[in-house]
Enzyme design. Structure first.
Site, PDB file in Angstrom:
ATOM      1  N   GLU A   1       0.805  -1.132   0.138  1.00 38.58           N
ATOM      2  CA  GLU A   1       0.001  -0.137  -0.118  1.00 38.58           C
ATOM      3  C   GLU A   1       0.765   1.220   0.049  1.00 38.58           C
ATOM      4  O   GLU A   1       0.478   2.361  -0.649  1.00 38.58           O
ATOM      5  CB  GLU A   1      -0.770  -0.077   1.286  1.00 38.58           C
TER       6      GLU A   1
ATOM      7  N   ASP B   1      -1.588  -4.602   3.574  1.00 38.27           N
ATOM      8  CA  ASP B   1      -1.675  -4.615   5.021  1.00 38.27           C
ATOM      9  C   ASP B   1      -2.395  -6.109   5.298  1.00 38.27           C
ATOM     10  O   ASP B   1      -3.491  -6.280   4.863  1.00 38.27           O
ATOM     11  CB  ASP B   1      -2.153  -3.535   5.653  1.00 38.27           C
TER      12      ASP B   1
ATOM     13  N   ASP C   1      -4.687  -6.727   7.363  1.00 38.45           N
ATOM     14  CA  ASP C   1      -5.975  -6.473   8.292  1.00 38.45           C
ATOM     15  C   ASP C   1      -7.013  -6.205   7.191  1.00 38.45           C
ATOM     16  O   ASP C   1      -7.181  -6.536   6.197  1.00 38.45           O
ATOM     17  CB  ASP C   1      -5.957  -4.938   8.753  1.00 38.45           C
TER      18      ASP C   1
ATOM     19  N   GLU D   1      -9.041  -4.029   5.933  1.00 40.73           N
ATOM     20  CA  GLU D   1      -9.064  -3.132   4.577  1.00 40.73           C
ATOM     21  C   GLU D   1      -7.930  -3.715   3.686  1.00 40.73           C
ATOM     22  O   GLU D   1      -7.993  -3.600   2.389  1.00 40.73           O
ATOM     23  CB  GLU D   1      -8.872  -1.656   5.042  1.00 40.73           C
TER      24      GLU D   1
ATOM     25  N   TYR E   1       5.740   2.697  10.847  1.00 37.69           N
ATOM     26  CA  TYR E   1       4.321   3.261  10.327  1.00 37.69           C
ATOM     27  C   TYR E   1       3.642   3.915  11.352  1.00 37.69           C
ATOM     28  O   TYR E   1       3.465   3.397  12.560  1.00 37.69           O
ATOM     29  CB  TYR E   1       3.734   2.208   9.628  1.00 37.69           C
TER      30      TYR E   1
ATOM     31  N   ARG F   1       0.365   5.056  11.407  1.00 33.22           N
ATOM     32  CA  ARG F   1      -1.103   4.808  11.565  1.00 33.22           C
ATOM     33  C   ARG F   1      -1.234   3.258  11.982  1.00 33.22           C
ATOM     34  O   ARG F   1      -1.392   2.442  11.293  1.00 33.22           O
ATOM     35  CB  ARG F   1      -1.812   4.999  10.122  1.00 33.22           C
TER      36      ARG F   1
ATOM     37  N   HIS G   1       0.180  -3.575  12.027  1.00 34.66           N
ATOM     38  CA  HIS G   1       1.387  -2.921  11.997  1.00 34.66           C
ATOM     39  C   HIS G   1       1.849  -2.920  13.329  1.00 34.66           C
ATOM     40  O   HIS G   1       1.196  -3.352  14.462  1.00 34.66           O
ATOM     41  CB  HIS G   1       1.350  -1.333  11.720  1.00 34.66           C
TER      42      HIS G   1
END
Length: 669
Positions: A8, A95, A97, A99, A314, A316, A361
């Site tokens: 991403e 990622d 997760d 999303e 990262y 976020r 993350h």
DNA sequence: CAGTGAGCGAGCTTCCGCTTGACTT
């Protein structure tokens, strides 16, 4: 043939490319690459006439979503398609997760991948990457379904509720699962403040002994002296406590000054405090707000630059966990700076506090096998300050506990009881590297003291205090409250705040978030017409449903039918289209409502538009009367809904008026 | 006759979550 690996973030792509070396090409999607159309003009011509085109979701046919490539992403998609054509193999490494799985699926669709290969890693080290490449898996379509359900539900509820506000209050307003729950928290606190009645009480203290320490009167003749927690929010006092008059307080002071104090008891209890966990997005925003006075948006902008510069991981993230490598680096840094005994024998581990955490993350921490000290980074300005904060917090998280002793002393002067408390630090532990807040200046170190001793009272004084109103949220503390309830995600915390501000629901005063009249009116309306949206439990229930979808215990269709068709949709259909009104206890005889999209004061058969910069708390009864009497009233001539306005007032023309409504008039539906 | 203003109707607004960098101010 090369293998194309898709992630991403471009920074991540560069790093992974370096680890993978020859035979691999790593590209970034820059987040989502497809989405529901935001507006009608984004809907392809062949669907534009469909009744569901405004929503982008065909509810009647299984809630089928219409996905389009946003204009901003057209270039990225084109490049990824070209890269995919050249590659012999494509691995989706977005990622790990919900999303991320969704992005991977969208990419697979756009690139026409037949058997999409998925890889996931939770830390970016050569080893972790090699392991991940060697163990790819198929796409998790259940997880993709959960993400799609979330997307559809947010679209339907947001695009379903917002038009209700346009009808009832004014054009361009918005409501949604996250922003409305956030606004409701602020509104609730603001109402608590508006209804709050402050109460006064006396705090009587004495300086005792040599060296002196401070003790406060707790009881007189066995009756407890009123403290803030003895008062209700309406200013009433718990009937069992003593609320002194000024004369009584004065007498008490004189009484204390004349006599020695007898030490009745001394209780010393050891305590220890663990270091705070490494930073997540919300705790970083909170600490940077308090210690560096940064707004969450600034914090995220600076952190983004640190991330792109390779200084931190990262930014976020909802996980406070450190990789093994980072744990070792933190311990080494602590030992180098504070000695070999500054870390406990066993490394500390941290898990997220919220159940909704996705943990794609690591925590936010310095990068590398060995952390660069702040001095070694060569950073300057705010970036340096933020790195320093992150560095110290990470190192502290692996250090020993803060240890000390708390002492509680009870004294008596005749029939007056006093209490003194003190704290002594025996081992500063992690606080040598990091402290959340400045130590309390009131905190005293008590001199050695024994029960049965007598000490002189050197001085005594009475101080009039008032109970404090409930504190407003700061931007960062609202984020913390939202995260605790599982509302919003690390990538959206800062943008939630900007949405509320852009809509005119909030402003920031002295670093506190203040709700406007519009914000109160919107919340009032939603509370009646769309109660789910102001309720954080709605998100909690949705998350539980999404988890069950991901585990195969619930279908996407069952969830959407239950939530939308059977619940939200009928609620929205029944919702009244008339404007909300606020009656305020401290403003008898007036009501705040809406006229022409503007918060308006009604009372006494008259009305006045509320100046946009007049905050709810600042509207006193006197000011309300003045506004209604026509002072500073922006009397722009416009059709009035139903309130009967004296003709003269309506025709009073304002020249260069400061409060011209910026939104065009719209007719009521 | 020209200019102005009231009134009407059509079209638009909006969600959350993932990622940067291109825009202003």
């Amino acid at each position: 043939m090369t293998t194309l690996v898709l992630v991403e973030s471009p920074s991540k792509a560069r790093k992974i490319a370096a680890y993978l070396g020859q035979g691999y090409q790593v590209r970034a999607s820059l987040g989502h690459v497809r989405d529901l159309p935001a507006k009608k003009e984004d809907v392809p011509a062949r669907y534009a006439k469909e009744p569901w085109a405004r929503l982008g979701v065909d509810v009647a046919h299984g809630f089928r979503p219409l996905y389009v490539i946003p204009k901003a992403k057209a270039g990225v998609v084109k490049e990824l398609r070209q890269a995919a054509e050249r590659a012999g193999r494509v691995i989706l490494a977005t990622d790990g997760d919900r999303e991320g799985e969704s992005i991977a699926w969208h990419l697979a669709q756009l690139l026409g991948l037949k058997d999409p290969e998925r890889m996931v890693f939770h830390e970016i080290t050569p080893d972790a990457i090699r392991q991940a490449v060697a163990h790819t898996r198929p796409l998790d379509y259940r997880l993709v379904g959960a993400a799609e359900t979330r997307r559809v539900l947010d679209r339907l509820s947001g695009y379903g509720a917002s038009p209700l506000l346009w009808d009832a209050i004014g054009p361009g307003l918005s409501a949604g699962r996250v922003q409305s729950a956030a606004l409701a928290l602020l509104a609730q606190r603001e109402h608590a403040r508006l209804n709050f009645v402050a109460a006064a009480f006396w705090r009587v203290t004495a300086r005792i002994g040599q060296p002196t320490f401070t003790a406060a009167v707790t009881h007189v003749n066995g009756q407890a002296l009123a403290t803030p927690k003895d008062f209700g929010p309406d200013g009433t006092v718990n009937p069992g406590v003593l609320l002194m008059t000024p004369e009584q307080a004065e007498k008490l002071v004189a009484f204390l000054k004349a006599r020695p104090a007898a030490v009745q008891s001394v209780e010393a209890t050891p305590f220890s405090t663990r270091p705070p966990a490494p930073f997540t997005t919300s705790t970083l925003q909170q600490a940077a707000s308090i210690q560096l006075k940064l707004a969450p948006k600034q914090t995220m902008d600076e952190a983004q630059r640190l991330y792109e510069g390779g200084f931190i991981t990262y930014m976020r993230t909802d996980s406070p966990g450190l990789s093994d490598e980072a744990t070792r680096a933190a311990r080494a840094a602590a030992q180098a700076a504070h000695g070999p005994d500054s870390v406990p024998e066993r490394p500390r581990t941290y898990a997220p506090k919220t159940s909704t955490a996705q943990e794609a993350h690591e925590a936010i921490r310095p990068t590398g096998r060995a952390f660069r000290t702040p001095a070694e980074t060569g950073l300057a300005g705010t970036q340096a300050d933020l790195y320093d904060l992150i560095y110290r917090r990470t190192v502290a998280s692996q250090m020993t506990d803060l240890r000390g002793t708390r002492t509680q002393v009870t004294l008596a002067v005749g029939r007056v009881t006093l209490g003194a408390s003190g704290r002594v630090i025996t081992d500063p532990g992690f606080t040598r590297a990091y402290q959340d807040e400045e130590p309390d200046p009131d905190e005293q170190a008590l001199p050695p003291i024994q029960a049965g001793e007598m000490h002189d009272v050197r001085d005594a004084s009475a101080e009039r205090r008032t109970t404090p109103a409930p504190r407003r949220y700061s931007e960062a503390s609202l984020v913390r409250a939202l995260e605790r309830q599982g509302v919003g995600r690390p990538s959206t915390f800062a943008s939630i705040l900007s949405t509320l501000a852009t809509r005119g629901y909030t402003t920031v005063r002295q670093r506190q978030l203040v709700v406007t009249w519009l914000g109160l009116l919107v919340t009032q309306y939603l509370g009646r017409s769309a109660p789910d949206l102001v309720d954080p439990a709605f998100t909690a229930k949705m998350e539980a449903d999404l988890d069950r979808i991901a585990e195969g215990q619930l279908t996407r269709l069952e969830c959407l039918t239950g939530t939308w068709t059977d619940s939200l949709d009928p609620t929205f259909r029944r919702a009244p289209r008339d404007a909300p009104t606020l009656a305020l206890p401290k403003l008898p005889g007036v009501v705040v409502g809406v006229r022409g999209g503007q918060p308006t004061l009604f009372g006494d058969g008259r009305l006045a538009t509320l100046p946009p910069d007049l905050l709810p708390e600042d509207l006193t009864p006197e000011l309300a009367q003045a506004l209604l009497a026509g002072e500073r009233v922006p009397a722009r001539s416009r059709r009035t809904p139903k309130a009967d306005v004296p003709k003269g007032k309506r025709q009073r023309k304002a020249r260069g008026e400061p409060h011209t409504p910026r939104t065009p008039r719209r007719s009521k539906g």
